[in-house]
Design a protein around this motif. Structure first.
Motif, short mmCIF file in Angstrom:
data_model
loop_
_atom_site.label_atom_id
_atom_site.label_comp_id
_atom_site.label_asym_id
_atom_site.label_seq_id
_atom_site.Cartn_x
_atom_site.Cartn_y
_atom_site.Cartn_z
N THR A 126 1.22 8.71 4.94
CA THR A 126 0.01 8.75 4.12
C THR A 126 -1.25 8.96 4.97
O THR A 126 -2.36 8.81 4.48
N PRO A 156 0.83 -1.19 0.00
CA PRO A 156 0.00 0.00 0.00
C PRO A 156 0.88 1.26 0.00
O PRO A 156 2.01 1.18 0.44
N PRO A 157 0.43 2.38 -0.47
CA PRO A 157 -0.94 2.62 -0.91
C PRO A 157 -1.23 2.18 -2.35
O PRO A 157 -2.38 2.22 -2.76
N ARG A 192 -1.39 9.65 -2.32
CA ARG A 192 -1.70 8.28 -2.75
C ARG A 192 -0.62 7.66 -3.64
O ARG A 192 -0.65 6.47 -3.94
#
Lengths: 602, 193
Positions: free
Chosen positions: B108, A377-378, A546
């Motif tokens: 994030t 991820p992401p 992202r």
């Protein structure tokens, strides 16, 4: 770190092995990079008088070494454990031909899978291919044992397998320089068809020679200097080899030990005598019960994998606890913390492709390299990864299995080096047998994951000298691919258009995503103009976040703080580029719809 | 048996941990010890957690430190000081660079960086030495010498004289970076003296 001090030297196992190969008079060495084996050839390439090369794969590397041996010089092939699977074909028949110049095949296993997709135990190859296998326990022993390996190879007319593990390859220890040796064999062309031409009539005769050789090696093992009984407390006796020996010595320093420097063939008489001399016999080895199985087959009772784990690495604590469960002290409990997995570098060209793939509804058949990190991820944009080169065949197989249902939904992704390693034959199959899957070749011009080794697409050889660079577009066209596009992976929006078009294609198509690895020396030296965030313009949409770029961080804000920064009250935070880490690839700028990311100079 | 010990280095890929552990290893060898050091390459780089394990004594067998037996931990990042807690014992000394590097899940926005993370160590009564290595490195004029600042901070916990380290640093870094690295070493040494 490869600088050396004078005797004694401080070297990693791989550095020590390179020095040993040099001192043993190796003339030709070939291999394919693979952690933890890579630094052997890298270091050997710096010595004078040894020809070294990176082969496209381990099979070719071993074949080159076999050729050099046939020509009468000492030769070395290096690879990681899974590489030996690729090289197994020549290995099993080289066992029949034997050698002229000494031939040693170094295989580096990776118990615990620090950097591998499986943790197979290469000792099984010694049994299966009927070859002797030496196993050092630390860098100093590796150096001495490798030199002996070449002598054994020539004396017994056999390739010799030499097995190390991560905790030998990447352990540093104290080494001493030794004397230079040379082969007694005279180099030159010698026609020996009965020995070198393995068709049935000749091979049947060599098959007999193989058995006789193994019988002689078993005899040799009984008195070999590397199979040693260390007398001690006979209540517990240990048979062990490789790095496991060190864990036995550290956990039971006073116990009697039979240390095997050669794990195949085994010294049966020595083992029987040792077994008789101790009350309880323990076999301590990492991974498979290799020694245990063969010792039990001799009819000798012992403890082994009933106590010692067969998965992962061992260490002193594991060995001590397995043998003597009462001895273990309590430890501080671990604290749950956010994990810190490896990540693609800031400015990595692969990120742009995986960002696009993460936004497309496709199955991504992945491969082995830095880009396998696209799984994390992401981006989470990889759906399978099996072995070197497998991405192409797997995508084709899925396409054939699902027919029209797979159309536009299966993509394979492979790096330049991995494509050359074993991906090309998969592409030939895809074209020949006709499926419409899309192949993306991530061409960063280097074998990056293992630490920047040149490959046949780099334009340089192992020493950095100019060499032919494969024209990947022409290569794909030559095998019959009609639709080949080249894109710049940093141009995220442009790439997306090309990928979408390629997916719609009814025939196999290849997209080559070409941009150099940011860790290449020339990229590090190039003037880097980083990007920066105009914090006031950031709307907190997280489009750039992202990407998962390590240079971009998300900074949460409270409603009050948001107001004070001039944001809408509901804005949860802002993104910020760390200009020291930014490598100026511009992928984030392409994704920002609010002009909040600008180049530093602006 | 003479003196022996286990030094665990922890941090994040790219912080110069391997060079720092090399300088320590050379210093121990210069003092006449046997030593072994274990590193893991490959996946550990690329910004992941990185450790190096350095063991020294009259004769070193295992290259790996046993859990519960690290005498000194040199942590190049706050959270990485805590990750290896099971390796420590009551008498361990943990020398921590006060820098925070955000792991991907924090960067994030999925999780946050744990607050007062070092409390996990101090609550057990383990000695912690804080080193603002990044700031000290910036003060000597080269942020990339933070790893050598850390070497300086560790050096006072081992028997070798400063001159041993200085000789090794001088021999191992390019001439144009020699002075700044020696200053970084001195700055780190001052913190723990």
């Amino acid at each position: 770190m490869t600088e050396k001090i004078d005797n004694p030297l401080w070297m990693s196992g791989n550095e020590a092995i390179a020095l040993a190969a040099y001192e043993a008079g190796v003339k030709v060495a070939s291999g394919y990079p693979g952690t933890p084996s890579t630094e052997i050839l890298e270091n050997l390439s710096r010595y004078e008088g040894v020809y070294t090369e990176w082969a496209p794969n381990e099979k070719v590397g071993l074949e080159v070494a076999i050729g050099a041996s046939f020509a009468g010089v000492r030769a070395l092939a290096t690879m990681k454990h899974v590489g030996l699977n690729v090289a197994a074909d020549p290995l099993f028949t080289a066992s029949y031909t034997g050698v002229r110049g000494g031939l040693v095949v170094i295989v580096a296993d990776d118990p615990e899978m620090h950097s591998s997709q499986n943790e197979q135990d290469s000792r099984n190859y010694a049994f299966a291919a009927k070859l002797p296998m030496l196993e050092p326990s630390d860098p100093a022993e590796a150096k001495e044992l490798l030199k002996l390996a070449f002598a054994i190879s020539e004396e017994y007319d056999t390739p010799v397998l030499f097995r190390i593990t991560t905790r030998i390859a990447h352990v540093k220890g104290v080494i001493t320089k030794g004397e230079m040796l040379s082969s007694l064999v005279t180099p030159g062309i010698e026609k020996m068809p009965a020995k070198f031409v393995m068709l049935p009539g000749n091979a049947r005769a060599r098959r007999v020679v193989v058995e006789e050789r193994m019988r002689l090696l078993r005899e040799m093992a009984e008195n070999a200097p590397f199979n040693v009984v260390e007398a001690g407390d006979s209540r517990r006796g240990f048979i062990t080899s490789s790095v496991s020996y060190l864990y036995v010595k550290a956990s039971f320093p006073d116990a009697a030990v039979l240390k095997l420097g050669m794990c195949w063939p085994l010294p049966e008489l020595m083992i029987r005598d040792f077994a008789k001399s101790v009350d309880q016999l323990y076999v301590v080895e990492e991974l498979d019960p290799f020694l245990e199985l063969h010792i039990r087959a001799m009819g000798i009772a012992c403890h082994g994998k009933d106590l010692i784990p067969s998965q992962g690495e061992l260490n002193t604590a594991i060995v001590r606890k397995a043998i003597d469960p009462t001895s273990v002290a309590e430890l501080f409990a671990p604290v749950a913390l956010p994990m810190r997995p490896p990540n693609m570098c800031a400015g990595c060209p692969h990120r742009g492709i995986f960002y696009n793939l993460s936004r497309m509804k496709v199955f991504v058949s992945g491969d082995i390299g830095c880009y396998t990190l696209g799984f994390l991820p992401p981006l989470s944009a990889m759906d399978s990864c099996v072995c070197m080169g497998a991405s192409v065949g797997i995508a084709h197989g899925m396409a054939k299995a699902l027919g029209d249902d797979a159309k536009g939904k299966v993509v394979s992704v492979i790096g330049d080096s991995t494509f050359i390693h074993t991906g090309l034959s998969g592409l030939i199959n895809t074209v020949y047998n006709g499926s419409s899957s899309l192949l993306i070749i991530l061409d960063n011009r280097i074998t990056a994951m293992t630490g920047q080794q040149n490959n046949p697409a780099s334009g340089c050889n192992i020493k950095g000298e100019a060499a032919n660079a494969i024209d990947l577009e022409a290569l794909c066209r030559a095998v019959g691919v009609k639709h080949v596009d080249v894109v710049n992976p940093h141009d995220i929006n442009g790439c997306r258009k090309v990928l979408n078009k390629a997916l719609e294609c009814d025939e196999v198509s290849v997209v080559i995503a070409r941009a150099p690895c940011v860790l290449l020396p020339e990229m590090k030296k190039a003037a880097n103009i980083p990007y920066r965030t105009l914090v006031a313009s950031c709307t907190g949409c997280m489009a750039c976040v992202r990407l998962g770029c390590p240079a971009i961080s998300w900074n949460p804000v409270s409603p009050e703080k948001a107001k004070s920064l001039g944001y809408k009250e509901k804005q949860k935070g802002f993104a910020l580029i760390n200009e020291v880490q930014c490598n100026g690839c511009g992928q984030c700028q392409a994704l920002c719809k609010f002009d909040a990311i600008v180049r530093q100079e602006a | 048996m003479g003196a022996q010990g286990n030094i665990l280095f922890s941090g994040v890929g790219g912080q110069g941990i391997l060079l720092a552990s090399e300088i320590m290893a050379y210093a121990l060898l210069a003092a006449g010890y046997d030593a072994k050091k274990s590193e893991v390459h490959g996946m550990a780089q690329r910004g992941g957690s990185v450790t190096a394990q350095l063991r020294y004594g009259d004769k070193v067998y295992s290259p790996l430190i046993e859990p519960g037996r690290a005498d000194i931990q040199v942590a190049f990042e706050m959270m990485e000081a805590v990750r290896y807690l099971p390796y420590l014992h009551k008498g361990s000394t943990v020398i921590v660079n006060t820098q925070k590097i955000l792991p991907p899940s924090v960067a994030t926005g999925q999780t946050s960086y744990p607050e007062n993370v070092l409390d996990h160590i101090t609550a057990l009564g383990i000695r912690v030495v804080l080193v603002d290595a990044f700031d000290l490195a910036r003060e000597v004029g080269e942020v990339r010498t933070a790893n050598v600042v850390m070497v300086g901070a560790v050096s006072t916990f081992l028997p070798m004289d400063a001159s041993v380290y200085e000789g090794i640093i001088s021999a191992r870094v390019p001439a144009r970076f020699r002075d700044v690295n020696l200053q970084a070493f001195a700055a780190g040494r001052k913190v723990s003296q």
